[in-house]
Design a protein around this motif. Structure first.
Motif, PDB file in Angstrom:
ATOM      1  N   UNK A 114     -39.674  66.978 119.288  1.00 20.35           N
ATOM      2  CA  UNK A 114     -38.645  65.958 119.472  1.00 20.35           C
ATOM      3  C   UNK A 114     -37.408  66.261 118.634  1.00 20.35           C
ATOM      4  N   UNK A 115     -37.330  67.483 118.078  1.00 18.61           N
ATOM      5  CA  UNK A 115     -36.206  67.939 117.243  1.00 18.61           C
ATOM      6  C   UNK A 115     -36.045  67.093 115.981  1.00 18.61           C
ATOM      7  N   UNK A 116     -37.177  66.610 115.450  1.00 20.48           N
ATOM      8  CA  UNK A 116     -37.170  65.854 114.196  1.00 20.48           C
ATOM      9  C   UNK A 116     -37.527  66.791 113.056  1.00 20.48           C
ATOM     10  N   UNK A 117     -36.861  66.641 111.934  1.00 22.61           N
ATOM     11  CA  UNK A 117     -37.118  67.508 110.783  1.00 22.61           C
ATOM     12  C   UNK A 117     -38.520  67.218 110.253  1.00 22.61           C
ATOM     13  N   UNK A 118     -39.272  68.306 110.041  1.00 17.17           N
ATOM     14  CA  UNK A 118     -40.642  68.156 109.548  1.00 17.17           C
ATOM     15  C   UNK A 118     -40.855  68.907 108.245  1.00 17.17           C
ATOM     16  N   UNK A 119     -40.111  70.015 108.058  1.00 16.27           N
ATOM     17  CA  UNK A 119     -40.328  70.837 106.865  1.00 16.27           C
ATOM     18  C   UNK A 119     -39.035  71.605 106.598  1.00 16.27           C
ATOM     19  N   UNK A 120     -38.722  71.790 105.321  1.00 14.56           N
ATOM     20  CA  UNK A 120     -37.543  72.568 104.964  1.00 14.56           C
ATOM     21  C   UNK A 120     -36.441  71.702 104.378  1.00 14.56           C
ATOM     22  N   UNK A 121     -35.297  72.309 104.081  1.00 13.84           N
ATOM     23  CA  UNK A 121     -34.235  71.594 103.363  1.00 13.84           C
ATOM     24  C   UNK A 121     -33.347  70.680 104.217  1.00 13.84           C
ATOM     25  N   UNK A 122     -33.447  70.736 105.528  1.00 13.67           N
ATOM     26  CA  UNK A 122     -32.573  69.895 106.356  1.00 13.67           C
ATOM     27  C   UNK A 122     -32.845  68.420 106.075  1.00 13.67           C
ATOM     28  N   UNK A 123     -31.791  67.620 105.849  1.00 14.00           N
ATOM     29  CA  UNK A 123     -32.000  66.214 105.499  1.00 14.00           C
ATOM     30  C   UNK A 123     -32.302  65.294 106.678  1.00 14.00           C
ATOM     31  N   UNK A 124     -31.805  65.642 107.866  1.00  9.36           N
ATOM     32  CA  UNK A 124     -31.972  64.750 109.022  1.00  9.36           C
ATOM     33  C   UNK A 124     -32.384  65.531 110.264  1.00  9.36           C
ATOM     34  N   UNK A 125     -32.765  64.790 111.297  1.00  8.75           N
ATOM     35  CA  UNK A 125     -33.124  65.381 112.581  1.00  8.75           C
ATOM     36  C   UNK A 125     -31.904  66.035 113.220  1.00  8.75           C
ATOM     37  N   UNK A 126     -32.161  66.909 114.213  1.00  7.45           N
ATOM     38  CA  UNK A 126     -31.050  67.444 114.982  1.00  7.45           C
ATOM     39  C   UNK A 126     -30.365  66.277 115.680  1.00  7.45           C
ATOM     40  N   UNK A 127     -29.055  66.278 115.676  1.00  7.75           N
ATOM     41  CA  UNK A 127     -28.275  65.164 116.216  1.00  7.75           C
ATOM     42  C   UNK A 127     -28.391  65.075 117.738  1.00  7.75           C
ATOM     43  N   UNK A 128     -28.545  63.874 118.232  1.00  4.67           N
ATOM     44  CA  UNK A 128     -28.531  63.619 119.674  1.00  4.67           C
ATOM     45  C   UNK A 128     -27.115  63.160 120.024  1.00  4.67           C
ATOM     46  N   UNK A 129     -26.390  63.948 120.832  1.00  2.00           N
ATOM     47  CA  UNK A 129     -25.026  63.540 121.197  1.00  2.00           C
ATOM     48  C   UNK A 129     -25.051  62.413 122.224  1.00  2.00           C
ATOM     49  N   UNK A 182     -42.248  60.666 108.591  1.00  2.00           N
ATOM     50  CA  UNK A 182     -41.083  61.522 108.820  1.00  2.00           C
ATOM     51  C   UNK A 182     -39.963  61.249 107.827  1.00  2.00           C
ATOM     52  N   UNK A 183     -39.255  62.292 107.471  1.00  2.00           N
ATOM     53  CA  UNK A 183     -38.114  62.175 106.566  1.00  2.00           C
ATOM     54  C   UNK A 183     -36.999  61.339 107.195  1.00  2.00           C
ATOM     55  N   UNK A 184     -36.720  61.574 108.466  1.00  2.00           N
ATOM     56  CA  UNK A 184     -35.716  60.830 109.218  1.00  2.00           C
ATOM     57  C   UNK A 184     -36.469  60.177 110.377  1.00  2.00           C
ATOM     58  N   UNK A 185     -36.964  58.974 110.141  1.00  2.00           N
ATOM     59  CA  UNK A 185     -37.896  58.317 111.065  1.00  2.00           C
ATOM     60  C   UNK A 185     -37.232  57.914 112.375  1.00  2.00           C
ATOM     61  N   UNK A 186     -37.647  58.583 113.457  1.00  2.00           N
ATOM     62  CA  UNK A 186     -37.222  58.244 114.808  1.00  2.00           C
ATOM     63  C   UNK A 186     -38.351  58.588 115.762  1.00  2.00           C
ATOM     64  N   UNK A 187     -38.554  57.720 116.740  1.00  2.00           N
ATOM     65  CA  UNK A 187     -39.546  58.023 117.763  1.00  2.00           C
ATOM     66  C   UNK A 187     -38.898  58.892 118.833  1.00  2.00           C
ATOM     67  N   UNK A 188     -39.730  59.489 119.662  1.00  2.00           N
ATOM     68  CA  UNK A 188     -39.202  60.270 120.778  1.00  2.00           C
ATOM     69  C   UNK A 188     -38.415  59.374 121.727  1.00  2.00           C
ATOM     70  N   UNK A 189     -38.868  58.155 121.925  1.00  2.00           N
ATOM     71  CA  UNK A 189     -38.168  57.215 122.811  1.00  2.00           C
ATOM     72  C   UNK A 189     -36.761  56.898 122.302  1.00  2.00           C
TER      73      UNK A 189
END
Length: 187
Positions: free
Chosen positions: A159-174, A101-108
């Motif tokens: 899990x709202x993690x970026x997989x493809x496209x120009x976005x640099x990071x996952x969708x933010x978790x507030x 993953x570009x912005x490595x985070x697990x679902x947990x």
């Protein structure tokens, strides 16, 4: 010639010093009180207004959410997506090699312990701030079953993690907390 012992200069000087000290103390005290009254409006105007305080948190009732459903809400004038992940979506998210993953985070890391099936993310694409699709029923969810940003083609997984496209990071978790099993407070 009069001698210096005829007058009592020390007595009058002592009286003058006492009066002068009192006047100085009174003047400083008056200036201090006046300064406080001058600063109070300046300091109080920096406090957030009532409408800003009201928007600082958002409480959501998620009791009606069923597995596979999502709701859109608003937090600080921005969209928030709350998704009840199915067992298949959780398994799919956990099957992904985090190292790829570009912005490595697990679902947990993106959910809270005890509530792994509830995913809360800001509905703002991290590329240029568009609102991704995929939260409402019938919307395009992208190639990975999560969210799709129609502005520039970013694809997010379940899990709202970026997989493809120009976005640099996952969708933010507030920041959010569960006040009960069916109520979330964001902010």
């Amino acid at each position: 010639m009069a001698s210096s012992t005829d007058t009592t200069p020390t007595d009058t000087a002592a009286d003058g010093v006492r009066r002068r000290d009192f006047i100085e103390i009174a003047a400083v005290a008056t200036a201090g009180v006046g300064g406080i009254f001058a600063l109070l409006p300046l300091v109080s105007q920096m406090a957030p207004s009532k409408d800003v305080l009201a928007a600082s948190t958002t409480e959501l009732d998620i009791s009606a959410l069923e597995p596979g459903q999502a709701i859109k809400a608003e937090f600080r004038k921005q969209p928030v997506f709350v998704r009840y992940l199915t067992d298949a979506e959780i398994a799919e998210a956990n099957a992904v090699d985090v190292g790829s993953l570009r912005d490595a985070q697990t679902l947990a890391e993106r959910t809270q312990p005890g509530h792994e099936h509830i995913l809360v993310v800001m509905g703002v694409c991290t590329h240029l701030g568009c609102v991704p699709l995929g939260a409402a029923e019938g919307e395009v969810k992208g190639e990975y079953g999560g969210y799709f940003c129609p502005c520039h083609g970013s694809h997010y997984d379940t899990a709202a993690r970026i997989r493809k496209g120009p976005a640099p990071t996952n969708l933010e978790v507030p920041e959010y907390t569960f006040t009960s099993d069916t109520t979330i407070v964001i902010g």
